[in-house]
Motif scaffolding. Structure first.
Motif, mmCIF file in Angstrom:
data_model
loop_
_atom_site.group_PDB
_atom_site.id
_atom_site.type_symbol
_atom_site.label_atom_id
_atom_site.label_comp_id
_atom_site.label_asym_id
_atom_site.label_seq_id
_atom_site.Cartn_x
_atom_site.Cartn_y
_atom_site.Cartn_z
ATOM 1 N N ILE B 72 0.829 -1.192 0.000
ATOM 2 C CA ILE B 72 0.000 0.000 0.000
ATOM 3 C C ILE B 72 0.874 1.256 0.000
ATOM 4 N N VAL B 73 0.305 2.325 -0.535
ATOM 5 C CA VAL B 73 0.960 3.623 -0.488
ATOM 6 C C VAL B 73 0.102 4.496 0.422
ATOM 7 N N VAL B 74 0.696 4.957 1.522
ATOM 8 C CA VAL B 74 -0.072 5.637 2.570
ATOM 9 C C VAL B 74 0.351 7.093 2.717
ATOM 10 N N LEU B 75 -0.645 7.959 2.814
ATOM 11 C CA LEU B 75 -0.397 9.369 3.099
ATOM 12 C C LEU B 75 -0.980 9.665 4.475
ATOM 13 N N THR B 76 -0.195 10.243 5.356
ATOM 14 C CA THR B 76 -0.680 10.543 6.703
ATOM 15 C C THR B 76 -0.379 11.997 7.066
ATOM 16 N N CYS B 77 -1.368 12.668 7.638
ATOM 17 C CA CYS B 77 -1.133 14.031 8.130
ATOM 18 C C CYS B 77 -2.165 14.360 9.201
ATOM 19 N N GLY B 78 -1.993 15.505 9.832
ATOM 20 C CA GLY B 78 -2.940 15.911 10.868
ATOM 21 C C GLY B 78 -4.292 16.270 10.250
ATOM 22 N N ARG B 79 -5.307 16.223 11.079
ATOM 23 C CA ARG B 79 -6.667 16.521 10.631
ATOM 24 C C ARG B 79 -6.754 17.921 10.000
ATOM 25 N N SER B 80 -6.150 18.905 10.659
ATOM 26 C CA SER B 80 -6.293 20.271 10.152
ATOM 27 C C SER B 80 -5.456 20.457 8.883
ATOM 28 N N THR B 81 -4.352 19.725 8.772
ATOM 29 C CA THR B 81 -3.574 19.764 7.535
ATOM 30 C C THR B 81 -4.436 19.217 6.395
ATOM 31 N N ALA B 82 -5.143 18.118 6.693
ATOM 32 C CA ALA B 82 -5.999 17.507 5.677
ATOM 33 C C ALA B 82 -7.076 18.490 5.226
ATOM 34 N N GLU B 83 -7.612 19.243 6.195
ATOM 35 C CA GLU B 83 -8.655 20.206 5.832
ATOM 36 C C GLU B 83 -8.089 21.309 4.937
ATOM 37 N N GLN B 84 -6.884 21.797 5.305
ATOM 38 C CA GLN B 84 -6.263 22.832 4.468
ATOM 39 C C GLN B 84 -5.963 22.316 3.073
ATOM 40 N N LEU B 85 -5.505 21.066 3.006
ATOM 41 C CA LEU B 85 -5.210 20.484 1.695
ATOM 42 C C LEU B 85 -6.472 20.433 0.831
ATOM 43 N N SER B 86 -7.589 20.060 1.462
ATOM 44 C CA SER B 86 -8.847 19.984 0.704
ATOM 45 C C SER B 86 -9.208 21.355 0.151
ATOM 46 N N LEU B 90 -9.411 22.524 -3.913
ATOM 47 C CA LEU B 90 -10.628 23.052 -4.542
ATOM 48 C C LEU B 90 -10.493 24.521 -4.923
ATOM 49 N N LYS B 91 -9.574 25.225 -4.257
ATOM 50 C CA LYS B 91 -9.358 26.649 -4.510
ATOM 51 C C LYS B 91 -10.684 27.415 -4.558
ATOM 52 N N GLU B 92 -10.913 28.156 -5.679
ATOM 53 C CA GLU B 92 -12.121 28.991 -5.712
ATOM 54 C C GLU B 92 -13.405 28.162 -5.774
ATOM 55 N N HIS B 93 -13.260 26.849 -6.001
ATOM 56 C CA HIS B 93 -14.457 26.017 -6.015
ATOM 57 C C HIS B 93 -14.765 25.444 -4.626
ATOM 58 N N ALA B 94 -13.985 25.837 -3.632
ATOM 59 C CA ALA B 94 -14.205 25.306 -2.289
ATOM 60 C C ALA B 94 -15.465 25.899 -1.676
ATOM 61 N N PRO B 95 -16.294 25.064 -1.060
ATOM 62 C CA PRO B 95 -17.473 25.595 -0.358
ATOM 63 C C PRO B 95 -17.003 26.292 0.920
ATOM 64 N N PRO B 96 -17.833 27.218 1.463
ATOM 65 C CA PRO B 96 -17.436 27.947 2.676
ATOM 66 C C PRO B 96 -17.098 26.991 3.827
ATOM 67 N N VAL B 97 -17.897 25.962 3.957
ATOM 68 C CA VAL B 97 -17.604 24.963 4.991
ATOM 69 C C VAL B 97 -17.199 23.658 4.299
ATOM 70 N N ILE B 98 -15.992 23.199 4.647
ATOM 71 C CA ILE B 98 -15.535 21.943 4.068
ATOM 72 C C ILE B 98 -16.072 20.799 4.925
ATOM 73 N N GLU B 99 -16.838 19.933 4.310
ATOM 74 C CA GLU B 99 -17.409 18.816 5.075
ATOM 75 C C GLU B 99 -16.382 17.704 5.245
ATOM 76 N N ASP B 100 -16.640 16.880 6.287
ATOM 77 C CA ASP B 100 -15.744 15.744 6.519
ATOM 78 C C ASP B 100 -15.603 14.881 5.278
ATOM 79 N N GLU B 101 -16.730 14.734 4.575
ATOM 80 C CA GLU B 101 -16.717 13.895 3.385
ATOM 81 C C GLU B 101 -15.730 14.440 2.341
ATOM 82 N N ASP B 102 -15.680 15.783 2.234
ATOM 83 C CA ASP B 102 -14.739 16.388 1.279
ATOM 84 C C ASP B 102 -13.295 16.145 1.713
ATOM 85 N N ILE B 103 -13.072 16.248 3.012
ATOM 86 C CA ILE B 103 -11.705 16.068 3.511
ATOM 87 C C ILE B 103 -11.232 14.643 3.225
#
Ligand SMILES: C[S@@+](CC[C@H](N)C(=O)[O-])C[C@H]1O[C@@H](n2cnc3c(N)ncnc32)[C@H](O)[C@@H]1O
Lengths: 274, 169, 127
Positions: B72-86, B90-103
């Motif tokens: 397997i190839v695994v990517l691991t990071c903190g929860r808030s890092t994951a949210e920032q990455l999401s 998405l950049k300008e297509h990001a919704p105001p609130v990023i849902e867990d599902e998006d993250i």
């Protein structure tokens, strides 16, 4: 410390003297961004300190690194499309008809960057006029040593092969080499890459039947453009073809060229007697 | 470039799968991840090859590779890092609130992109699985791990062979 | 012009759809090959389909074969957009009838360059 005016002016003058590239005032951020990695590599924390150290004790290697770092090497496969389709639809057939059956044809990719332009030409020839390829040689030149080395290596990253290289050509002419793609040896043999500064007297080369001088004149001032166009013309066959970038023209720069329409693109041809 | 070294070791153990550290080096993994970040997150997003500490609430996403090499190839990071990455993906297509599902989706897609490119470096042909997200499967000894800092936050990529260590649970 | 974007990652769908919309495309999205076929069967037949490879239910390669086996959908140009980047896999996708192939990760420029090759850049887009 941010870049001081003196440092910026010195870099500007150096780059202009060595490459003719014009850095307009206001491009401080560009100098800063491009030189920071070099400064860091040498264990210097900021760009001004690095520039000042080179300024007070100039050495050719550091100066060359600075100049090369300020070239813009943006390029892609089949950039703008038409100047390349024109090669096989119009230019090569005309040249093959005009030359003797054993005469060699020489194509020059001047300011070749990492080599996409030269290999685009090579692939087109191999794919659509295979019998002519043994007669054609492609010379690729650039100011930057790094770009010449990259062209020689013929290796491209995933992001680079994504930029305009048709997938059928990717699978036909490239193999994977680790995380990169490597161009086939047969294509690499068609391309000779060497360093060449367009802003200095040109080495003895050619004579060229076709010259791609694309997306590089834009960096120069008018007198430099004029000198370069004249020198390039001296290395071309009288019935040769010159392709410039989409935002470049000889009109209003050098009146010894005739602009001709080829397909959806235009090329420039030397006017006899000028 | 990595190559199989034709050592006596390899001949002796020719019926066991090749070790991942012989198949891919750190630099190749790092350049794959860097390319993904440059293209998808932003041109100037530099990944610094330094280990940081992963926060306690770290999340992982991974994809399976099945072929001559399995793992397997695994990517691991903190929860808030994951949210920032999401958000950056998405950049300008990001919704105001990023849902867990998006993250989870974004993190899975990053593992897919990195995994697909890692797979292409390994001996093939092989198949790529669909991304999974959760807490990281335990890495065995047969692992090529790269620690990186993105905007000062740590993330790790590990390529884990399924030989030698249990993958799930 | 119309484009169908098929990818099981909704984040990736939004990214690709966003790039195409910026170029002037009208875009519909689907989460896997079968959903994509449903869109076509519903009568919405686009000029372009951007298709991921690895997806649940029906993968991208099966989608390509299904589209190519229906002459009514001949006008659909198919571009794979996937992290599958083995040489042999790209050959397979082209053999199945995909016209172009973009390897993830990609930039907006990469999509635009490929559309230019395919003659699918809407006219009003200035390069
Ligand atoms: C934007 S790239 C163009 C590459 C390619 N011709 C194309 O159209 O995509 C410009 C190239 O010009 C080179 N260059 C800049 N000044 C030069 C000079 N004085 N002599 C030769 N090459 C130069 C740079 O190193 C860079 O690789």
């Amino acid at each position: 410390m941010t870049l001081t005016a003196t440092s910026f002016d010195w870099v500007r003058a150096l780059v202009h003297r060595e490459s003719a590239i014009v850095l307009q005032p206001g491009k401080e951020y560009l100098v800063e961004a491009r030189l920071l990695p070099i400064a860091r590599q040498r264990g210097i924390a900021d760009v001004s300190t690095f520039v000042e150290s080179v300024r007070s004790r100039p050495d050719t290697d550091s100066m060359r690194c600075i100049v090369e770092a300020l070239t813009t090497n943006e390029t892609s496969w089949f950039r703008d499309g038409d100047p390349f389709t024109a090669l096989t639809s119009t230019v090569m057939p005309a040249l093959l008809a005009a030359r003797g059956p054993n005469e060699r044809l020489q194509i020059w990719s001047a300011a070749c960057s990492s080599g996409q332009e030269a290999y685009t030409i090579a692939m087109l020839l191999v794919d659509s006029m295979p019998s002519a390829t043994t007669r054609v040689s492609i010379t690729a030149t650039d100011l930057s040593r790094e770009m010449v080395a990259r062209t020689k290596a013929g290796r491209f990253s995933q992001l680079e092969v994504n930029r305009g290289l048709p997938a059928p050509m990717l699978v036909r002419h490239f193999t994977r080499a680790g995380n990169e793609w490597e161009v086939a040896p047969a294509l690499r043999r068609m391309v000779t890459a060497t360093e060449c500064n367009l802003a200095a007297p040109l080495p003895r080369m050619g004579p060229f039947d076709v010259v791609y001088l694309r997306n590089v004149l834009i960096y120069f001032d008018l007198p430099t453009k004029q000198v370069i166009l004249r020198r390039v013309r001296e290395l071309m066959r009288p019935d040769g073809w010159l392709f410039l970038g989409a935002a470049e023209t000889t009109l209003g720069v050098d009146d010894s060229w005739e602009r001709v329409v080829v397909g959806r693109s235009s090329a420039y041809r030397p006017i006899k007697g000028k | 470039m990595t190559e199989l070294h034709d050592t006596g070791e390899r001949r002796r153990t020719s019926d066991t799968p090749p070790s991942i550290t012989d198949l891919i080096d750190e630099e190749t993994v790092r350049s794959i991840v860097q390319e993904a970040w440059s293209a998808l997150i932003g041109e100037d997003e530099l990944l610094v090859p330094l280990p940081g500490g992963l926060p306690e609430n770290a999340v992982s996403s991974w994809v399976h590779v099945a072929g001559p090499w399995n793992g397997i190839v695994v990517l691991t990071c903190g929860r808030s890092t994951a949210e920032q990455l999401s958000r950056e993906l998405l950049k300008e297509h990001a919704p105001p609130v990023i849902e867990d599902e998006d993250i989870e989706d974004a993190l899975g897609e990053l593992a897919n992109v990195v995994g697909g490119n890692v797979k292409a470096v390994l001996p093939g042909p092989s198949a790529l699985g669909l991304p999974e997200v959760g807490s990281a499967p335990v890495a065995g000894s047969d692992t090529r791990r790269v620690d990186l800092l993105w905007r000062g936050q740590s993330l790790t990529i590990s390529v884990q062979g399924s030989a030698g260590a249990p993958l799930d649970q | 012009m119309r484009a169908l974007v098929i990818d099981d990652s909704r984040v990736m769908r939004r990214i690709v759809a966003g790039i195409l919309e910026d170029l002037g495309y009208e875009v519909q999205q689907a989460g896997h090959g079968r959903e994509g076929l449903d869109v076509l069967n519903g009568g919405w037949v686009p000029e372009l389909a951007c298709v991921d490879w690895n997806m649940p239910v029906m993968d991208g390669l099966q989608f390509v074969s299904a589209v190519r086996s229906n002459p009514a959908w001949r006008q659909v140009t198919i571009m794979m957009v996937t992290s599958e980047s083995e040489h042999g896999q790209i050959v397979r996708a082209l053999a199945a009838g995909a016209h172009e192939y973009v390897i993830k990760p990609f930039t907006a420029d990469a999509i635009r360059d490929k559309l230019a090759l395919l003659g699918l850049l809407p006219e009003e887009v200035v390069l």
